[in-house]
Design a protein around this motif. Sequence first.
Motif, mmCIF file in Angstrom:
data_model
loop_
_atom_site.group_PDB
_atom_site.id
_atom_site.type_symbol
_atom_site.label_atom_id
_atom_site.label_comp_id
_atom_site.label_asym_id
_atom_site.label_seq_id
_atom_site.Cartn_x
_atom_site.Cartn_y
_atom_site.Cartn_z
ATOM 1 N N GLY A 226 0.792 -1.208 0.000
ATOM 2 C CA GLY A 226 0.000 0.000 0.000
ATOM 3 C C GLY A 226 0.827 1.261 0.000
ATOM 4 N N VAL A 227 0.134 2.357 -0.136
ATOM 5 C CA VAL A 227 0.695 3.704 -0.094
ATOM 6 C C VAL A 227 -0.053 4.435 1.009
ATOM 7 C CG1 VAL A 227 0.874 5.883 -1.353
ATOM 8 C CG2 VAL A 227 1.199 3.717 -2.559
ATOM 9 N N PHE A 228 0.686 5.035 1.927
ATOM 10 C CA PHE A 228 0.065 5.712 3.059
ATOM 11 C C PHE A 228 0.606 7.130 3.155
ATOM 12 C CE2 PHE A 228 0.291 1.205 3.736
ATOM 13 C CZ PHE A 228 -1.024 0.890 4.018
ATOM 14 N N LEU A 229 -0.285 8.091 3.085
ATOM 15 C CA LEU A 229 0.076 9.502 3.191
ATOM 16 C C LEU A 229 -0.434 10.023 4.527
ATOM 17 C CD1 LEU A 229 -1.060 10.663 -0.355
ATOM 18 C CD2 LEU A 229 1.270 10.150 0.396
ATOM 19 N N PHE A 230 0.312 10.929 5.137
ATOM 20 C CA PHE A 230 -0.102 11.542 6.392
ATOM 21 C C PHE A 230 -0.309 13.029 6.152
ATOM 22 C CE2 PHE A 230 2.027 7.679 7.423
ATOM 23 C CZ PHE A 230 1.257 7.145 8.444
ATOM 24 N N SER A 231 -1.336 13.574 6.794
ATOM 25 C CA SER A 231 -1.684 14.972 6.562
ATOM 26 C C SER A 231 -2.295 15.571 7.812
ATOM 27 C CB SER A 231 -2.692 15.058 5.404
ATOM 28 O OG SER A 231 -3.101 16.387 5.195
ATOM 29 N N CYS B 277 -8.102 3.151 12.024
ATOM 30 C CA CYS B 277 -7.304 4.377 12.180
ATOM 31 C C CYS B 277 -7.973 5.600 11.563
ATOM 32 C CB CYS B 277 -5.917 4.208 11.552
ATOM 33 S SG CYS B 277 -4.976 2.843 12.186
ATOM 34 N N ASN B 278 -9.256 5.535 11.303
ATOM 35 C CA ASN B 278 -9.980 6.644 10.675
ATOM 36 C C ASN B 278 -9.360 7.058 9.354
ATOM 37 O OD1 ASN B 278 -11.950 6.810 12.679
ATOM 38 N ND2 ASN B 278 -10.639 8.102 13.941
ATOM 39 N N ALA B 279 -8.819 6.112 8.622
ATOM 40 C CA ALA B 279 -8.166 6.402 7.345
ATOM 41 C C ALA B 279 -9.185 6.674 6.251
ATOM 42 C CB ALA B 279 -7.284 5.222 6.923
ATOM 43 N N ILE B 280 -8.844 7.599 5.386
ATOM 44 C CA ILE B 280 -9.559 7.784 4.131
ATOM 45 C C ILE B 280 -8.828 6.879 3.155
ATOM 46 C CG2 ILE B 280 -10.108 9.412 2.291
ATOM 47 C CD1 ILE B 280 -10.004 11.631 4.453
ATOM 48 N N TYR B 281 -9.510 5.900 2.583
ATOM 49 C CA TYR B 281 -8.784 4.918 1.786
ATOM 50 C C TYR B 281 -9.599 4.389 0.622
ATOM 51 C CZ TYR B 281 -11.668 1.112 3.408
ATOM 52 O OH TYR B 281 -12.747 0.294 3.629
ATOM 53 N N ARG B 282 -8.894 3.685 -0.257
ATOM 54 C CA ARG B 282 -9.494 2.835 -1.279
ATOM 55 C C ARG B 282 -8.467 1.769 -1.608
ATOM 56 N NH1 ARG B 282 -10.240 4.378 -7.343
ATOM 57 N NH2 ARG B 282 -10.195 2.134 -7.413
ATOM 58 N N THR B 283 -8.873 0.780 -2.354
ATOM 59 C CA THR B 283 -7.939 -0.274 -2.744
ATOM 60 C C THR B 283 -7.949 -0.401 -4.260
ATOM 61 O OG1 THR B 283 -9.641 -1.978 -2.508
ATOM 62 C CG2 THR B 283 -8.213 -1.587 -0.605
ATOM 63 N N ALA C 85 -3.467 -1.113 -0.991
ATOM 64 C CA ALA C 85 -4.171 -0.070 -0.248
ATOM 65 C C ALA C 85 -3.593 1.300 -0.593
ATOM 66 C CB ALA C 85 -4.041 -0.317 1.249
ATOM 67 N N TRP C 86 -4.465 2.286 -0.655
ATOM 68 C CA TRP C 86 -4.074 3.694 -0.821
ATOM 69 C C TRP C 86 -4.836 4.431 0.265
ATOM 70 C CZ3 TRP C 86 -6.820 8.156 -1.572
ATOM 71 C CH2 TRP C 86 -6.107 9.279 -2.007
ATOM 72 N N PRO D 25 9.552 18.898 5.784
ATOM 73 C CA PRO D 25 9.997 18.314 4.509
ATOM 74 C C PRO D 25 9.413 16.916 4.325
ATOM 75 C CG PRO D 25 11.779 18.331 6.104
ATOM 76 C CD PRO D 25 10.640 19.080 6.718
ATOM 77 N N ARG D 26 9.047 16.610 3.124
ATOM 78 C CA ARG D 26 8.494 15.300 2.805
ATOM 79 C C ARG D 26 9.606 14.420 2.272
ATOM 80 N NH1 ARG D 26 4.813 17.536 5.311
ATOM 81 N NH2 ARG D 26 2.700 17.643 4.569
ATOM 82 N N THR D 27 9.514 13.146 2.556
ATOM 83 C CA THR D 27 10.447 12.189 1.993
ATOM 84 C C THR D 27 9.646 11.122 1.274
ATOM 85 O OG1 THR D 27 10.469 10.876 4.005
ATOM 86 C CG2 THR D 27 12.176 12.555 3.799
ATOM 87 N N GLY D 28 10.259 10.507 0.310
ATOM 88 C CA GLY D 28 9.561 9.479 -0.448
ATOM 89 C C GLY D 28 8.843 10.069 -1.635
ATOM 90 N N GLN D 29 8.250 9.188 -2.393
ATOM 91 C CA GLN D 29 7.562 9.588 -3.625
ATOM 92 C C GLN D 29 6.586 8.485 -3.999
ATOM 93 O OE1 GLN D 29 9.682 11.344 -7.156
ATOM 94 N NE2 GLN D 29 9.650 9.196 -7.738
ATOM 95 N N ILE D 30 5.473 8.859 -4.534
ATOM 96 C CA ILE D 30 4.508 7.879 -5.019
ATOM 97 C C ILE D 30 4.565 7.874 -6.534
ATOM 98 C CG2 ILE D 30 2.093 7.207 -5.108
ATOM 99 C CD1 ILE D 30 1.709 8.745 -2.503
ATOM 100 N N ASN D 31 4.615 6.685 -7.110
ATOM 101 C CA ASN D 31 4.608 6.529 -8.564
ATOM 102 C C ASN D 31 3.237 6.021 -8.960
ATOM 103 O OD1 ASN D 31 4.713 4.466 -10.898
ATOM 104 N ND2 ASN D 31 6.524 5.705 -11.243
ATOM 105 N N TYR D 32 2.544 6.787 -9.802
ATOM 106 C CA TYR D 32 1.248 6.379 -10.343
ATOM 107 C C TYR D 32 1.427 6.039 -11.815
ATOM 108 C CZ TYR D 32 -0.862 8.439 -6.179
ATOM 109 O OH TYR D 32 -1.200 8.748 -4.886
#
Length: 132
Positions: free
Chosen positions: A9-14, A42-48, A64-65, A78-85
Amino acid sequence: MSLIDGIGGVFLFSNDPRRLADWYADCFGIVPASTGEGEAECNAIYRTFEVRDADEPETRREIAWAILGSEHDIAGAPRTGQINYRVKDLGAVLHALGEKGVQVEKTAEYPYGHFAWLKDCDGNAVELWEPR
């Protein structure tokens, strides 16, 4: 033997998960299956996204996203990492993003595909890839 079997999965925090989810829905059409209001872990906003196993094509897997609220203030951090779509038509995606005012930082072409890089509204790095 690899200890990794694939991407789970890919997990973003905001600090504002709803705003970030709305940005992804507006810019990329990623519509969450959950609103993140108590119904998901975890009250995540998600989809698969469903994928097939390369070695056993009859086996279906899910990636999971999700966007989760941060427990502490990360605004301006600062953000680290990258998502590839992976995309089917990078030109069409870039055109649609331009109409929404999204700034593309760089594009490149390689023997294995076309790429573009940008940041989402929280500053997370996004890479778009149209395979050859």
